[in-house]
Motif scaffolding. Structure first.
Motif, PDB file in Angstrom:
ATOM      1  N   HIS A  94     -11.240   8.279   1.565  1.00 34.30           N
ATOM      2  CA  HIS A  94     -11.546   9.628   1.082  1.00 34.30           C
ATOM      3  C   HIS A  94     -12.435   9.587  -0.163  1.00 34.30           C
ATOM      4  O   HIS A  94     -13.356  10.395  -0.289  1.00 34.30           O
ATOM      5  N   GLU A 121      -3.082  10.824  -0.038  1.00 27.72           N
ATOM      6  CA  GLU A 121      -2.962   9.434   0.460  1.00 27.72           C
ATOM      7  C   GLU A 121      -2.363   8.544  -0.616  1.00 27.72           C
ATOM      8  O   GLU A 121      -1.605   7.616  -0.312  1.00 27.72           O
ATOM      9  N   GLU A 171      -7.487   9.391  11.858  1.00 27.79           N
ATOM     10  CA  GLU A 171      -6.385  10.165  11.282  1.00 27.79           C
ATOM     11  C   GLU A 171      -5.705  11.034  12.343  1.00 27.79           C
ATOM     12  O   GLU A 171      -4.496  11.259  12.279  1.00 27.79           O
ATOM     13  N   GLU A 204      -1.083  15.046   6.865  1.00 27.08           N
ATOM     14  CA  GLU A 204      -2.194  14.482   7.644  1.00 27.08           C
ATOM     15  C   GLU A 204      -2.861  15.538   8.529  1.00 27.08           C
ATOM     16  O   GLU A 204      -4.048  15.418   8.848  1.00 27.08           O
ATOM     17  N   HIS A 207      -5.805  16.708   6.721  1.00 25.43           N
ATOM     18  CA  HIS A 207      -6.961  15.799   6.643  1.00 25.43           C
ATOM     19  C   HIS A 207      -7.804  15.884   7.917  1.00 25.43           C
ATOM     20  O   HIS A 207      -9.031  15.870   7.868  1.00 25.43           O
TER      21      HIS A 207
HETATM   22 FE   LIG Z   1      -4.954  11.106   5.827  1.00 22.52          FE
END
Ligand SMILES: [Fe+2]
Ligand SMILES: [Fe+2]
Length: 267
Positions: A94, A121, A171, A204, A207
Motif C-alpha cells: 500500500h 495492514e 486481496e 480487507e 481494500h
Molecule cells: Fe489488505
C-alpha cells in the motif's frame, strides 16, 4: 515530510514491528493534516525496487515451503505465520502504490484510501504477531514465502496492472480463504486468533473495494472498458488462473462483479 517520503521511509524499514509502528505514525500524520484542512504535499520519491526485510524469516520458494497441517497446534502456528507474512507485505504494497505512482495526478481520496489500508495492514501484522507470541512463537520463527513481492515488481510501471493484480486479485483471494481460517481457530478454541482474523476479514473488503473503485476511475479517465482491461492485465501480470470457490458475497460488496473474475478461472 511529503507523503511520498513517508512511504519510502516505511518501505526502507526492515523490522516488522518497527515498520508497522512507523506506518501507523505516518498514517496518523496524514489524517491529522487532512482533518485540519491542510493536506501534506504528495511530493515524489524513489521507492526501492524491494522493501527492506528483517534477517528472519528465511524466504523460500513456494515449492520448498513445508506443508501446513492446520489440524494441530504447529500447523495453526504456521498458518498464523503465513498470514503475518502476507500482512507485512501488504503494508509495503500500500505504501509502494503511493510512492511508485506519485507522479500521476490523482484526487486526494486516492491517497486517503491507501494510507488507511496501509494503517490497517499494520494493525493486522501486529495482531498476527501478537497471536504468534501468545502461542510461544514469533514472526521470523518459521520460513516464509519468497514470491510475495513479485506482483509489485511485475507492475512497477503499470498503475492499472498494479490495481488489477494486487487489490483485485490477491486481496480478493483473501476474502475467499479467510472464513475457512476463522473456522480452524474456532474449532481450536483460539478466541484471540478468531477475533484478529475477523477484524482482518472485515477490513480487507475495503481494500478490494478501493482497488475496484480506482481501477474503474482510471479506466474512465482513459476511456477504456474496465472488464476487458482487467482480463488483459490479469492475464499479462498474474502467472496463474484464478481458483474458485469465490466468496461472491464479499466480492460483490467490494465492487467486483462475477464477469470480472469467472472468465479468468481457465475453465
Ligand atoms: Fe489488505
Ligand atoms: Fe490485511
Amino acid at each position: 515530510m511529503t507523503l511520498a517520503e513517508m512511504a519510502v521511509a516505511v518501505l526502507n524499514t526492515a523490522d516488522g514491528r518497527e515498520k508497522t509502528a512507523l506506518s501507523r505514525r505516518h498514517a496518523a500524520s496524514w489524517f491529522a493534516a487532512r482533518k485540519a484542512g491542510a493536506p501534506l504535499p504528495i511530493g515524489s520519491a524513489s521507492p526501492p525496487m524491494r522493501p527492506a526485510r528483517p534477517a528472519k524469516p528465511e524466504l523460500l520458494p513456494p515449492r520448498d515451503m513445508p506443508r501446513r497441517r492446520p489440524g494441530n497446534e504447529a500447523g495453526r502456528i504456521a498458518l498464523l505465520h503465513a498470514v503475518a507474512h502476507i500482512e507485512l507485505n501488504a503494508v509495503d504494497l500500500h505504501w509502494d502504490i503511493i510512492a511508485r505512482f506519485a507522479d500521476v495526478e490523482m484526487p486526494l481520496g486516492w491517497y486517503d484510501d491507501w494510507v488507511k489500508s496501509a494503517d490497517e495492514e499494520s494493525k493486522h501484522f501486529n495482531l498476527m504477531a501478537d497471536c504468534l507470541e501468545a502461542a510461544g512463537s514469533c514472526y521470523g520463527a518459521l520460513p516464509a514465502h519468497a514470491g510475495m513481492w513479485r506482483a509489485a515488481e511485475d507492475t512497477a510501471s503499470d498503475m492499472l496492472g498494479r490495481l488489477a493484480v494486487v487489490p483485485m486479485v490477491l486481496e480478493a483471494r483473501g476474502l475467499d480463504v479467510t472464513p475457512g481460517m476463522i473456522e480452524i481457530f474456532q474449532k481450536a478454541g483460539n478466541t484471540d486468533a478468531v477475533a484478529a482474523l475477523e477484524t482482518i476479514y472485515a477490513e480487507e473488503v475495503g481494500h478490494v473495494a478501493y482497488g475496484s473503485k480506482w481501477f474503474n476511475f482510471l479506466c474512465g479517465r482513459h476511456n477504456l472498458d474496465p472488464k476487458d482491461v482487467f482480463h488483459e492485465l490479469v492475464r499479462k501480470y498474474f502467472h496463474s488462473t484464478l481458483k474458485p470457490p469465490f466468496n461472491e458475497e464479499k466480492r460483490a460488496e467490494a465492487g467486483l462483479p462475477p464477469d470480472f473474475y469467472w472468465p479468468l478461472t481457465g475453465d
